[in-house]
Design an enzyme around this catalytic site. Sequence first.
Site, PDB file in Angstrom:
ATOM      1  N   LYS A  74       0.819  -1.210   0.000  1.00  0.00           N
ATOM      2  CA  LYS A  74       0.000   0.000   0.000  1.00  0.00           C
ATOM      3  C   LYS A  74       0.851   1.258   0.000  1.00  0.00           C
ATOM      4  CE  LYS A  74      -4.320  -1.645   1.954  1.00  0.00           C
ATOM      5  NZ  LYS A  74      -5.250  -1.549   3.087  1.00  0.00           N
ATOM      6  N   LYS A  88     -12.045  -4.682  -8.520  1.00  0.00           N
ATOM      7  CA  LYS A  88     -12.830  -3.560  -9.032  1.00  0.00           C
ATOM      8  C   LYS A  88     -11.951  -2.368  -9.391  1.00  0.00           C
ATOM      9  CE  LYS A  88     -13.602  -1.318  -4.658  1.00  0.00           C
ATOM     10  NZ  LYS A  88     -13.533  -2.187  -3.489  1.00  0.00           N
ATOM     11  N   LYS A  95      -6.371 -11.952  -9.848  1.00  0.00           N
ATOM     12  CA  LYS A  95      -7.616 -11.974  -9.088  1.00  0.00           C
ATOM     13  C   LYS A  95      -8.554 -10.880  -9.608  1.00  0.00           C
ATOM     14  CE  LYS A  95      -9.002 -11.849  -4.335  1.00  0.00           C
ATOM     15  NZ  LYS A  95      -8.667 -11.500  -2.971  1.00  0.00           N
TER      16      LYS A  95
END
Length: 345
Positions: free
Chosen positions: A128, A213, A210
């Site tokens: 992140k 969105k 995977k």
Amino acid sequence: MSENITSAAAAEAKPPRKKRIFSAIQPSGEMTIGNYLGAIRNFSAMQDEFECIYATANLHTLTVRQDPKVFKANTEQLYAMLLACGVDRSKCLLFHQSLVPAHAELSWILSTYTQFGELSRMTQFKDKSARHADNINAGLFTYPVLMVADILLYQADMVPIGADQKQHLELTRDVAERFNGIYGNVFTVPDPYIPPIAARVMSLADPTKKMSKSDDNTRSFVLMTDQPSTIMKKFRSAVTDCEAVVCRGPEKAGINNLMDIYAAVTGKTDDQIVAEFEGKGYGDFKTAVGEAVVAMIEPIQQEYNALLKDRKYLNQCAMEDAEKAAAIAERTMQKVYKKIGLPRR
Ligand code: TRP
């Protein structure tokens, strides 16, 4: 004597306490069928077997800068979506994390029992901070401690967890054991819960990745709120291979994925699917998968849209369950305060 026998019999007849499960989901926008088939669908299955406490992890979402209006709407929408997906408040609790202040309180305390080095090793933090290089805030670093607090606050026996959160659950166990080692048995050390059915749904455009969105290619994912015509279009354009035989294979990631989805939605076995599409092309198969997904999603969408018409009701539900959750959390907080020598709450 006879009294003793009766109470012993009564104790025996009493069913053992149900195991408690805690889980939370971030309100970070739309939900894909991957989120549903991989996790959310189990929420309603688990509530029958376990004592379930579910929350929207909206405090976690703050580690990435949010637009206040969008953030609030996302939080309400996630709440409505969870209800539409079968979370039943008569069997479990469903609330917003931010409504129970004890999450933040315990998080602070437990951050002093968590080592800088432990948090530095978290792969999600590394990922992140690479992705949000312009906003590597302290919350992004201490995020796992808030998760530890979420879980320990409710003395959860089990946490359903995907691969991406495994490290955080291990940290939870470590912190719980460390704290218990100093003060005696304060926290339940939680085990991972592996749900019996959890599909791992891959991208329709690149089935080695995977489904996500946040993919730039909107055809790679199907949202729980997509229109039926959009869903059909996305499945028809799904990447496959040139063999044109519906069966699994090492070089057939696209078909493997579609078979996973079809199996997860219809409950059919691989053999049944292969038999059903014998002699048929990928076109027929993709249409069938699309139709099955639409049939699964349509009733959820209807319920979701109906629920969202009454935001006041949704917020009232969240408040009611937060109050019940807070009562459970308070017992843990009292214990913690007493053990570590803070003045009584
Ligand atoms: N961090 C989790 C995620 O992004 C959400 C979460 C917050 C959570 N607190 C939790 C999950 C406690 C399980 C238990 O998916």
